[in-house]
Design a protein around this motif. Structure first.
Motif, PDB file in Angstrom:
ATOM      1  N   GLU A  82       0.716  -0.957  -0.006  1.00 39.01           N
ATOM      2  CA  GLU A  82      -0.136  -0.011   0.023  1.00 39.01           C
ATOM      3  C   GLU A  82       0.691   1.216  -0.091  1.00 39.01           C
ATOM      4  O   GLU A  82       2.102   1.104   0.162  1.00 39.01           O
ATOM      5  CB  GLU A  82      -1.074  -0.110   1.314  1.00 39.01           C
ATOM      6  CG  GLU A  82      -0.191  -0.143   2.402  1.00 39.01           C
ATOM      7  CD  GLU A  82      -1.054  -0.381   3.666  1.00 39.01           C
ATOM      8  OE1 GLU A  82      -2.092   0.255   3.635  1.00 39.01           O
ATOM      9  OE2 GLU A  82      -0.621  -1.085   4.800  1.00 39.01           O
ATOM     10  N   GLY A  83       0.132   2.379  -0.015  1.00 38.08           N
ATOM     11  CA  GLY A  83       0.961   3.595  -0.213  1.00 38.08           C
ATOM     12  C   GLY A  83       0.136   4.911  -0.636  1.00 38.08           C
ATOM     13  O   GLY A  83      -1.029   4.738  -0.520  1.00 38.08           O
ATOM     14  N   TYR A  84       0.806   5.885  -1.010  1.00 41.44           N
ATOM     15  CA  TYR A  84       0.049   7.155  -1.558  1.00 41.44           C
ATOM     16  C   TYR A  84       1.065   7.678  -2.302  1.00 41.44           C
ATOM     17  O   TYR A  84       2.347   7.638  -2.256  1.00 41.44           O
ATOM     18  CB  TYR A  84      -0.444   7.754  -0.431  1.00 41.44           C
ATOM     19  CG  TYR A  84       0.506   8.412   0.700  1.00 41.44           C
ATOM     20  CD1 TYR A  84       1.222   9.699   0.223  1.00 41.44           C
ATOM     21  CD2 TYR A  84       0.942   7.845   1.751  1.00 41.44           C
ATOM     22  CE1 TYR A  84       2.032  10.400   1.105  1.00 41.44           C
ATOM     23  CE2 TYR A  84       1.824   8.446   2.685  1.00 41.44           C
ATOM     24  CZ  TYR A  84       2.351   9.658   2.478  1.00 41.44           C
ATOM     25  OH  TYR A  84       3.226  10.213   3.162  1.00 41.44           O
ATOM     26  N   ILE A  85       0.658   8.662  -3.337  1.00 49.13           N
ATOM     27  CA  ILE A  85       1.232   9.801  -3.833  1.00 49.13           C
ATOM     28  C   ILE A  85       0.627  11.117  -3.412  1.00 49.13           C
ATOM     29  O   ILE A  85      -0.423  11.281  -3.411  1.00 49.13           O
ATOM     30  CB  ILE A  85       0.917   9.450  -5.427  1.00 49.13           C
ATOM     31  CG1 ILE A  85       1.413   8.210  -5.708  1.00 49.13           C
ATOM     32  CG2 ILE A  85       1.689  10.618  -6.381  1.00 49.13           C
ATOM     33  CD1 ILE A  85       1.059   7.569  -7.215  1.00 49.13           C
ATOM     34  N   ARG A  86       1.533  12.182  -3.183  1.00 47.97           N
ATOM     35  CA  ARG A  86       1.081  13.427  -2.621  1.00 47.97           C
ATOM     36  C   ARG A  86       1.658  14.470  -3.257  1.00 47.97           C
ATOM     37  O   ARG A  86       2.778  14.313  -3.473  1.00 47.97           O
ATOM     38  CB  ARG A  86       1.565  13.330  -1.119  1.00 47.97           C
ATOM     39  CG  ARG A  86       1.020  14.802  -0.374  1.00 47.97           C
ATOM     40  CD  ARG A  86       1.377  15.011   0.813  1.00 47.97           C
ATOM     41  NE  ARG A  86       0.976  13.901   1.786  1.00 47.97           N
ATOM     42  CZ  ARG A  86       1.230  13.859   3.084  1.00 47.97           C
ATOM     43  NH1 ARG A  86       2.236  14.480   3.834  1.00 47.97           N
ATOM     44  NH2 ARG A  86       0.593  12.777   4.002  1.00 47.97           N
ATOM     45  N   PHE A  87       0.809  15.355  -3.749  1.00 49.90           N
ATOM     46  CA  PHE A  87       1.518  16.752  -4.249  1.00 49.90           C
ATOM     47  C   PHE A  87       1.049  17.811  -3.252  1.00 49.90           C
ATOM     48  O   PHE A  87      -0.238  17.656  -2.882  1.00 49.90           O
ATOM     49  CB  PHE A  87       0.734  17.072  -5.570  1.00 49.90           C
ATOM     50  CG  PHE A  87       1.214  18.354  -6.110  1.00 49.90           C
ATOM     51  CD1 PHE A  87       2.412  18.763  -6.609  1.00 49.90           C
ATOM     52  CD2 PHE A  87       0.109  19.330  -6.004  1.00 49.90           C
ATOM     53  CE1 PHE A  87       2.662  20.101  -7.107  1.00 49.90           C
ATOM     54  CE2 PHE A  87       0.596  20.627  -6.580  1.00 49.90           C
ATOM     55  CZ  PHE A  87       1.601  20.889  -7.023  1.00 49.90           C
ATOM     56  N   GLN A  88       1.916  18.852  -2.761  1.00 48.38           N
ATOM     57  CA  GLN A  88       1.602  19.796  -1.711  1.00 48.38           C
ATOM     58  C   GLN A  88       2.309  20.972  -2.302  1.00 48.38           C
ATOM     59  O   GLN A  88       3.484  21.064  -2.583  1.00 48.38           O
ATOM     60  CB  GLN A  88       2.045  19.263  -0.362  1.00 48.38           C
ATOM     61  CG  GLN A  88       1.670  20.076   0.652  1.00 48.38           C
ATOM     62  CD  GLN A  88       1.842  19.536   2.036  1.00 48.38           C
ATOM     63  OE1 GLN A  88       1.315  18.518   2.154  1.00 48.38           O
ATOM     64  NE2 GLN A  88       2.629  20.239   3.041  1.00 48.38           N
ATOM     65  N   VAL A  89       1.469  22.130  -1.913  1.00 51.09           N
ATOM     66  CA  VAL A  89       2.210  23.467  -1.983  1.00 51.09           C
ATOM     67  C   VAL A  89       2.063  24.097  -0.746  1.00 51.09           C
ATOM     68  O   VAL A  89       1.002  24.338   0.038  1.00 51.09           O
ATOM     69  CB  VAL A  89       1.224  24.460  -3.147  1.00 51.09           C
ATOM     70  CG1 VAL A  89       1.896  25.908  -3.219  1.00 51.09           C
ATOM     71  CG2 VAL A  89       1.431  23.435  -4.362  1.00 51.09           C
ATOM     72  N   ASN A  90       3.326  24.324  -0.073  1.00 50.90           N
ATOM     73  CA  ASN A  90       3.373  24.939   0.999  1.00 50.90           C
ATOM     74  C   ASN A  90       3.710  26.575   0.859  1.00 50.90           C
ATOM     75  O   ASN A  90       4.130  27.041   0.262  1.00 50.90           O
ATOM     76  CB  ASN A  90       4.531  24.448   1.729  1.00 50.90           C
ATOM     77  CG  ASN A  90       4.808  23.171   2.051  1.00 50.90           C
ATOM     78  OD1 ASN A  90       3.434  22.623   2.477  1.00 50.90           O
ATOM     79  ND2 ASN A  90       5.690  22.386   1.801  1.00 50.90           N
ATOM     80  N   VAL A  91       2.780  27.224   1.763  1.00 48.35           N
ATOM     81  CA  VAL A  91       2.980  28.705   1.727  1.00 48.35           C
ATOM     82  C   VAL A  91       3.387  29.233   3.119  1.00 48.35           C
ATOM     83  O   VAL A  91       2.857  28.911   4.150  1.00 48.35           O
ATOM     84  CB  VAL A  91       1.541  29.268   1.588  1.00 48.35           C
ATOM     85  CG1 VAL A  91       1.368  30.731   1.468  1.00 48.35           C
ATOM     86  CG2 VAL A  91       0.941  28.725   0.046  1.00 48.35           C
ATOM     87  N   GLY A  92       4.295  30.176   3.065  1.00 48.95           N
ATOM     88  CA  GLY A  92       4.838  30.862   4.463  1.00 48.95           C
ATOM     89  C   GLY A  92       5.880  31.611   4.053  1.00 48.95           C
ATOM     90  O   GLY A  92       6.633  31.605   2.860  1.00 48.95           O
ATOM     91  N   GLU A  93       6.455  32.649   4.843  1.00 53.16           N
ATOM     92  CA  GLU A  93       7.364  33.294   4.707  1.00 53.16           C
ATOM     93  C   GLU A  93       8.798  32.694   4.465  1.00 53.16           C
ATOM     94  O   GLU A  93       9.079  31.740   5.272  1.00 53.16           O
ATOM     95  CB  GLU A  93       7.733  34.341   6.069  1.00 53.16           C
ATOM     96  CG  GLU A  93       8.825  35.175   5.760  1.00 53.16           C
ATOM     97  CD  GLU A  93       9.066  36.445   6.688  1.00 53.16           C
ATOM     98  OE1 GLU A  93       9.952  37.384   6.732  1.00 53.16           O
ATOM     99  OE2 GLU A  93       8.168  36.219   7.819  1.00 53.16           O
ATOM    100  N   ASP A  94       9.417  32.848   3.301  1.00 53.96           N
ATOM    101  CA  ASP A  94      10.543  32.017   2.998  1.00 53.96           C
ATOM    102  C   ASP A  94      10.641  30.574   3.094  1.00 53.96           C
ATOM    103  O   ASP A  94      11.584  30.010   3.354  1.00 53.96           O
ATOM    104  CB  ASP A  94      11.807  32.758   4.048  1.00 53.96           C
ATOM    105  CG  ASP A  94      12.156  34.144   3.721  1.00 53.96           C
ATOM    106  OD1 ASP A  94      11.770  34.594   2.685  1.00 53.96           O
ATOM    107  OD2 ASP A  94      12.588  34.793   4.759  1.00 53.96           O
ATOM    108  N   VAL A  95       9.473  30.024   2.950  1.00 56.38           N
ATOM    109  CA  VAL A  95       9.250  28.586   3.014  1.00 56.38           C
ATOM    110  C   VAL A  95      10.034  27.724   1.921  1.00 56.38           C
ATOM    111  O   VAL A  95      10.234  26.856   1.970  1.00 56.38           O
ATOM    112  CB  VAL A  95       7.752  28.179   3.076  1.00 56.38           C
ATOM    113  CG1 VAL A  95       7.098  28.529   1.310  1.00 56.38           C
ATOM    114  CG2 VAL A  95       7.430  26.787   3.328  1.00 56.38           C
ATOM    115  N   GLY A  96      10.189  28.596   0.935  1.00 55.36           N
ATOM    116  CA  GLY A  96      11.051  27.944  -0.230  1.00 55.36           C
ATOM    117  C   GLY A  96      12.270  28.655  -0.692  1.00 55.36           C
ATOM    118  O   GLY A  96      12.470  29.124  -1.673  1.00 55.36           O
ATOM    119  N   GLY A  97      12.963  28.993   0.380  1.00 57.63           N
ATOM    120  CA  GLY A  97      14.363  29.642   0.344  1.00 57.63           C
ATOM    121  C   GLY A  97      13.880  31.296   0.245  1.00 57.63           C
ATOM    122  O   GLY A  97      13.525  31.875   1.244  1.00 57.63           O
TER     123      GLY A  97
END
Length: 340
Positions: free
Chosen positions: A60-75
């Motif tokens: 079993e398992g899962y596939i996940r796509f996620q967009v994170n939002v926050g100050e400098d969360v992506g560098g």
């Protein structure tokens, strides 16, 4: 005479050739029996027998796509998209001591095409209530929303544990290697801890009490959680206390949290929640000697879960944190996940 001799010689030659061909005739081999995969229903749905064995396997398992939002969360960016693929293998077989279970969980995370990681998320064996290997502790549990912060900074340990359980109750004790836990300035995280947990349910009410003592930091923590079905949803309450910063709880000296998970429809769940911290520190692995002189903090959030179809859902979450000794912040994410 010549013609007669020729005919007799030809007949003899044909007989010899025919005999040789008959002796060398190719006979088709019988096909070997094929052992088809058999369903194993002894341990629930999804298991099948590994061919040639009496061991049942579930994938079993899962596939996940996620967009994170926050100050400098992506560098340097305030948003960041990530993708995860996870697969779990669970093997079970009967023994004189009860079912023997082995679990391997592999997780693959991709921040982009070149920034990726593959890691062992769990690997353990379990028999007769004893579990040994790499697995998540009771401190990984929490309320159903995304607001509560009542667990350890790191909850995945090499551990050995014994847990007694029935359908409505469990109690156990574990010894945990805390190499990835928190540590005080000038030291390193390389210690051991002892944790206990008990919980159960009674009708619409469920409860859990967890405690842990960090031997190296010489401090411990205790936490209690409970949920009860009320009206169209489930009310959850939790409280945690820490005698000092340690690997089991270090975000604050104490905290209380509450949420109400509203089942709006069969597919939609809305969960508002709030948490208050006393002597708030945060989630760093390097911690102070104690919580003295730290300010308080509070947090409020909302999580929305929507099941699009079977095994495919969307989740959105937003959280607001306001500490006395720091800047307030707003974070959140949007997630799509397909389980199998």
């Amino acid at each position: 005479m010549n013609i007669k001799s020729l005919l007799l010689g030809s007949a003899a030659a044909l007989a010899v050739v025919s005999g040789a061909q008959a002796a060398d005739a190719i006979v088709a081999a019988e096909p070997e029996p094929v052992e088809y995969v058999r369903v194993c229903d002894a341990y629930g749905t999804g298991y099948f027998y590994i061919p040639g064995t009496e061991t049942c396997l579930k994938i079993e398992g899962y596939i996940r796509f996620q967009v994170n939002v926050g100050e400098d969360v992506g560098g340097d960016s305030d948003w960041d998209a990530v993708t995860r693929g996870q697969v779990q293998f669970t093997a079970k077989s009967d023994t004189e001591y009860g079912p023997l279970t082995g679990v391997i969980v592999m997780q693959f995370n991709a921040d982009n095409a070149t920034d990726q990681e593959a890691k062992l998320d769990s690997a353990y064996l379990d028999v007769a209530g004893f579990r040994a290997g790499l697995f998540y502790s009771w401190w990984d549990d929490g309320l159903s929303g995304e607001t509560d912060d009542i667990g350890s900074v790191v909850t995945l340990h090499n551990s050995i544990r014994y847990q007694y359980e029935t359908s409505d109750f469990y109690a156990g004790i574990s010894v945990d290697e805390l190499e990835d836990g928190v540590y005080k300035a000038g030291e390193e995280a390389n210690n051991v801890g002892v944790a206990v947990g008990l919980g159960g349910k009674a009708g619409a009410f469920s409860y859990q009490v967890t405690a842990g003592y960090d031997v190296d930091n010489e401090d411990g923590a205790v936490r209690a959680m409970g949920t009860v079905d009320i009206g169209p949803g489930t009310l959850g309450l939790a409280g945690v206390y820490s005698s000092g910063p340690n690997s089991y709880y270090s975000s604050a000296e104490w905290a209380v949290a509450a949420e109400y998970a509203i089942k709006a429809t069969d597919k939609l769940k809305i969960t508002p929640a709030v948490q208050y911290y006393g002597n708030y520190f945060g989630g760093s692995k390097v911690v102070p000697d104690d919580f003295d002189g730290l300010g308080d903090a509070w947090k409020v959030g909302l999580t929305v879960d929507y099941q699009i179809v079977d095994n495919f859902y969307a989740k959105a979450s937003v959280q607001y944190l306001d500490p006395d000794d720091g800047d307030d912040s707003t974070t959140g994410y949007f997630r799509l996940q397909r389980s199998f």
